[in-house]
Design a protein around this motif. Structure first.
Motif, PDB file in Angstrom:
ATOM      1  N   ARG A  77       0.789  -1.147   0.045  1.00  0.00           N
ATOM      2  CA  ARG A  77      -0.104   0.008   0.032  1.00  0.00           C
ATOM      3  C   ARG A  77       0.780   1.101  -0.089  1.00  0.00           C
ATOM      4  N   THR A  78       2.083   1.473   0.622  1.00  0.00           N
ATOM      5  CA  THR A  78       2.717   2.477   0.875  1.00  0.00           C
ATOM      6  C   THR A  78       3.923   2.458  -0.009  1.00  0.00           C
ATOM      7  N   GLN A  79       4.528   1.560  -0.465  1.00  0.00           N
ATOM      8  CA  GLN A  79       5.621   1.669  -1.530  1.00  0.00           C
ATOM      9  C   GLN A  79       5.269   1.614  -3.005  1.00  0.00           C
TER      10      GLN A  79
ATOM     11  N   ALA B 189      -8.192  -4.786  -1.353  1.00  0.00           N
ATOM     12  CA  ALA B 189      -8.524  -3.306  -1.512  1.00  0.00           C
ATOM     13  C   ALA B 189      -7.155  -2.619  -1.476  1.00  0.00           C
ATOM     14  N   VAL B 190      -6.162  -3.175  -1.937  1.00  0.00           N
ATOM     15  CA  VAL B 190      -4.760  -2.601  -2.154  1.00  0.00           C
ATOM     16  C   VAL B 190      -4.984  -1.478  -3.395  1.00  0.00           C
ATOM     17  N   VAL B 191      -4.691  -0.266  -3.287  1.00  0.00           N
ATOM     18  CA  VAL B 191      -4.470   0.552  -4.641  1.00  0.00           C
ATOM     19  C   VAL B 191      -2.872   0.946  -4.858  1.00  0.00           C
ATOM     20  N   PRO B 192      -2.224   0.148  -5.437  1.00  0.00           N
ATOM     21  CA  PRO B 192      -0.685   0.259  -5.467  1.00  0.00           C
ATOM     22  C   PRO B 192      -0.444   1.697  -6.107  1.00  0.00           C
ATOM     23  N   ARG B 193       0.703   1.950  -5.614  1.00  0.00           N
ATOM     24  CA  ARG B 193       1.545   3.140  -6.564  1.00  0.00           C
ATOM     25  C   ARG B 193       2.616   2.459  -7.594  1.00  0.00           C
ATOM     26  N   ASP B 194       1.722   2.212  -8.695  1.00  0.00           N
ATOM     27  CA  ASP B 194       2.648   1.538  -9.659  1.00  0.00           C
ATOM     28  C   ASP B 194       3.704   2.424 -10.099  1.00  0.00           C
ATOM     29  N   ARG B 195       4.847   1.858 -10.280  1.00  0.00           N
ATOM     30  CA  ARG B 195       6.058   2.575 -10.899  1.00  0.00           C
ATOM     31  C   ARG B 195       6.558   1.915 -12.179  1.00  0.00           C
ATOM     32  N   LEU B 196       6.611   0.662 -12.271  1.00  0.00           N
ATOM     33  CA  LEU B 196       6.887   0.067 -13.637  1.00  0.00           C
ATOM     34  C   LEU B 196       5.741  -1.310 -13.584  1.00  0.00           C
ATOM     35  N   GLU B 197       5.973  -1.788 -14.754  1.00  0.00           N
ATOM     36  CA  GLU B 197       5.125  -2.811 -15.286  1.00  0.00           C
ATOM     37  C   GLU B 197       6.054  -3.596 -16.106  1.00  0.00           C
ATOM     38  N   LEU B 198       6.552  -4.710 -15.708  1.00  0.00           N
ATOM     39  CA  LEU B 198       7.528  -5.711 -16.564  1.00  0.00           C
ATOM     40  C   LEU B 198       7.149  -6.912 -16.896  1.00  0.00           C
ATOM     41  N   ASP B 199       7.485  -7.374 -17.946  1.00  0.00           N
ATOM     42  CA  ASP B 199       7.187  -8.999 -18.298  1.00  0.00           C
ATOM     43  C   ASP B 199       8.041 -10.075 -17.786  1.00  0.00           C
ATOM     44  N   SER B 200       9.279  -9.567 -16.985  1.00  0.00           N
ATOM     45  CA  SER B 200      10.132 -10.449 -16.693  1.00  0.00           C
ATOM     46  C   SER B 200      10.328 -10.764 -15.283  1.00  0.00           C
ATOM     47  N   LEU B 201      10.248 -11.874 -14.637  1.00  0.00           N
ATOM     48  CA  LEU B 201      10.257 -11.714 -12.977  1.00  0.00           C
ATOM     49  C   LEU B 201      11.759 -11.505 -12.583  1.00  0.00           C
ATOM     50  N   GLU B 202      12.527 -12.165 -13.207  1.00  0.00           N
ATOM     51  CA  GLU B 202      14.102 -11.903 -13.089  1.00  0.00           C
ATOM     52  C   GLU B 202      14.378 -10.249 -12.989  1.00  0.00           C
ATOM     53  N   ALA B 203      13.858  -9.557 -13.929  1.00  0.00           N
ATOM     54  CA  ALA B 203      14.041  -8.267 -14.056  1.00  0.00           C
ATOM     55  C   ALA B 203      13.328  -7.417 -12.903  1.00  0.00           C
ATOM     56  N   ILE B 204      12.243  -7.921 -12.491  1.00  0.00           N
ATOM     57  CA  ILE B 204      11.665  -7.190 -11.500  1.00  0.00           C
ATOM     58  C   ILE B 204      12.304  -7.416 -10.203  1.00  0.00           C
ATOM     59  N   ALA B 205      12.936  -8.590  -9.977  1.00  0.00           N
ATOM     60  CA  ALA B 205      13.693  -8.929  -8.807  1.00  0.00           C
ATOM     61  C   ALA B 205      14.859  -7.942  -8.596  1.00  0.00           C
ATOM     62  N   VAL B 206      15.579  -7.684  -9.821  1.00  0.00           N
ATOM     63  CA  VAL B 206      16.770  -6.907  -9.984  1.00  0.00           C
ATOM     64  C   VAL B 206      16.205  -5.412  -9.579  1.00  0.00           C
ATOM     65  N   MET B 207      14.983  -4.974 -10.063  1.00  0.00           N
ATOM     66  CA  MET B 207      14.528  -3.480 -10.055  1.00  0.00           C
ATOM     67  C   MET B 207      14.390  -3.257  -8.343  1.00  0.00           C
TER      68      MET B 207
ATOM     69  N   ASP C 296      15.822  -5.036  -5.899  1.00  0.00           N
ATOM     70  CA  ASP C 296      17.078  -4.949  -5.557  1.00  0.00           C
ATOM     71  C   ASP C 296      17.927  -3.571  -5.195  1.00  0.00           C
ATOM     72  N   ARG C 297      17.366  -2.821  -6.577  1.00  0.00           N
ATOM     73  CA  ARG C 297      18.025  -1.268  -6.627  1.00  0.00           C
ATOM     74  C   ARG C 297      17.392  -0.554  -5.864  1.00  0.00           C
ATOM     75  N   GLY C 298      16.170  -0.667  -5.036  1.00  0.00           N
ATOM     76  CA  GLY C 298      15.552   0.134  -4.412  1.00  0.00           C
ATOM     77  C   GLY C 298      14.367   0.975  -5.144  1.00  0.00           C
ATOM     78  N   LEU C 299      13.920   0.251  -6.291  1.00  0.00           N
ATOM     79  CA  LEU C 299      12.998   1.242  -6.957  1.00  0.00           C
ATOM     80  C   LEU C 299      11.551   0.890  -6.637  1.00  0.00           C
ATOM     81  N   GLY C 300      11.291  -0.083  -5.594  1.00  0.00           N
ATOM     82  CA  GLY C 300       9.983  -0.535  -5.150  1.00  0.00           C
ATOM     83  C   GLY C 300      10.088  -1.903  -4.744  1.00  0.00           C
ATOM     84  N   VAL C 301       8.743  -2.176  -4.257  1.00  0.00           N
ATOM     85  CA  VAL C 301       8.591  -3.518  -3.829  1.00  0.00           C
ATOM     86  C   VAL C 301       7.852  -4.146  -5.008  1.00  0.00           C
ATOM     87  N   ALA C 302       7.679  -5.631  -4.829  1.00  0.00           N
ATOM     88  CA  ALA C 302       6.791  -6.405  -6.056  1.00  0.00           C
ATOM     89  C   ALA C 302       6.065  -7.394  -5.315  1.00  0.00           C
ATOM     90  N   LEU C 303       4.945  -7.918  -5.939  1.00  0.00           N
ATOM     91  CA  LEU C 303       4.280  -9.075  -5.635  1.00  0.00           C
ATOM     92  C   LEU C 303       4.596 -10.048  -6.915  1.00  0.00           C
TER      93      LEU C 303
END
Length: 286
Positions: free
Chosen positions: A183-185, A208-226, A228-235
């Motif tokens: 909800r917050t990140q 009822a989570v309204v996320p603050r979308d920063r990026l939308e990617l099609d690679s799970l590996e790329a999401i994990a790297v993002m 790690d770099r502090g760009l946000g959290v992921a589900l």
């Protein structure tokens, strides 16, 4: 008509040149050219347009290519049938990206040791795409996400792996409540064109989570790297390793009930290559 000539013609159409077809077929370019000349003489029409080293099918060649693929496939199936139960021939396998690295390699290694006469051709793609290819008869079996709808009765499903959703956060992120972090990140979102991405989107809506979308990617590996770099959290689904090396991540479990992405095998029960599919299943389900 010698089906080897048709195989050479298909290899040229797919590869775009006689040289590439020769490389794939382990022949000399001259031998491939002779086969095409013999095929054109037998059919009575030019099949290829030549422009330097590149070639393309003529209008007649386009029409012949589609029928040639079916004929070569039928001949291969006759050879399988004549094998008296010994699995042999080409098996076309569709696979999603995480299956290519985390599920398929060990199964293919076992299969190639146990069934050396089976030639595996792997087609990577999204579940939604390889599912359609299965329905169109272009693939024999898929390693993919379980369809989120009822699939046709002639098809079968066998689960290989259940992957619960987890929250990924940078190691330095404060807070232990995964829903609060969502909800917050800022959120690095898994692409909603994917069935896994739709599963995640449905869970966020249900909570009822309204996320603050920063990026939308099609690679799970790329999401994990993002993350790690502090760009946000992921589900994300807790996909099969290996994961990218050297990442400093927190993997937080969700409170139950937790949605699960299910990975498994999908095939047609009446497939003419069923013996090959069953051999593949026996090695993947170990």
């Amino acid at each position: 008509m010698d089906t080897r000539f048709l195989e050479s013609f298909i290899a040229i159409v797919d590869g775009g040149s006689i040289a590439e077809a020769a490389r794939q077929l382990n022949l000399t370019p001259a031998a491939v050219a002779q086969r095409i000349q013999a095929l054109e003489d037998e059919i009575g029409a030019p099949l290829l347009l030549r422009a330097g080293r590149r070639v393309a099918p003529t209008a007649a060649g386009v029409a012949v290519a589609a029928r040639a693929r079916r004929l070569v496939r039928d001949v291969a199936e006759l050879r399988i049938a004549a094998g008296r139960g010994t699995p042999a021939g080409e098996l076309r396998v569709g696979a999603i990206s995480t299956a290519l690295t985390g599920i398929l390699p060990d199964g293919l290694k076992r299969m190639m040791q146990a069934f050396p006469a089976i030639e595996v051709y792997v087609v990577p793609g999204r579940s939604v795409d390889i599912y359609r290819q299965m329905l169109d008869g272009e693939l024999d079996v898929c390693v993919m996400v379980q369809p989120p709808f009822r699939y046709p009765k002639p098809f079968c499903w066998s689960e290989l792996r259940a992957e619960p959703l987890i929250v990924l956060a940078p190691e330095a992120t404060e807070g232990e409540d995964p829903l609060d972090l969502l909800r917050t990140q800022p959120l690095i979102r898994y692409d909603r064109r994917y069935w896994g991405g739709r599963l995640i989107d449905g869970y966020l809506r249900a909570q009822a989570v309204v996320p603050r979308d920063r990026l939308e990617l099609d690679s799970l590996e790329a999401i994990a790297v993002m993350v790690d770099r502090g760009l946000g959290v992921a589900l994300v689904p807790d996909w099969a390793p290996p994961w990218p090396a050297g990442l400093a991540l927190r993997r937080l479990a969700l409170p139950p009930p937790v949605p699960v992405r299910r990975i498994g095998l999908f095939w047609m029960r009446s497939s003419p290559r069923l013996a090959l599919v069953e051999a593949f299943r026996s090695m993947m389900e170990v």
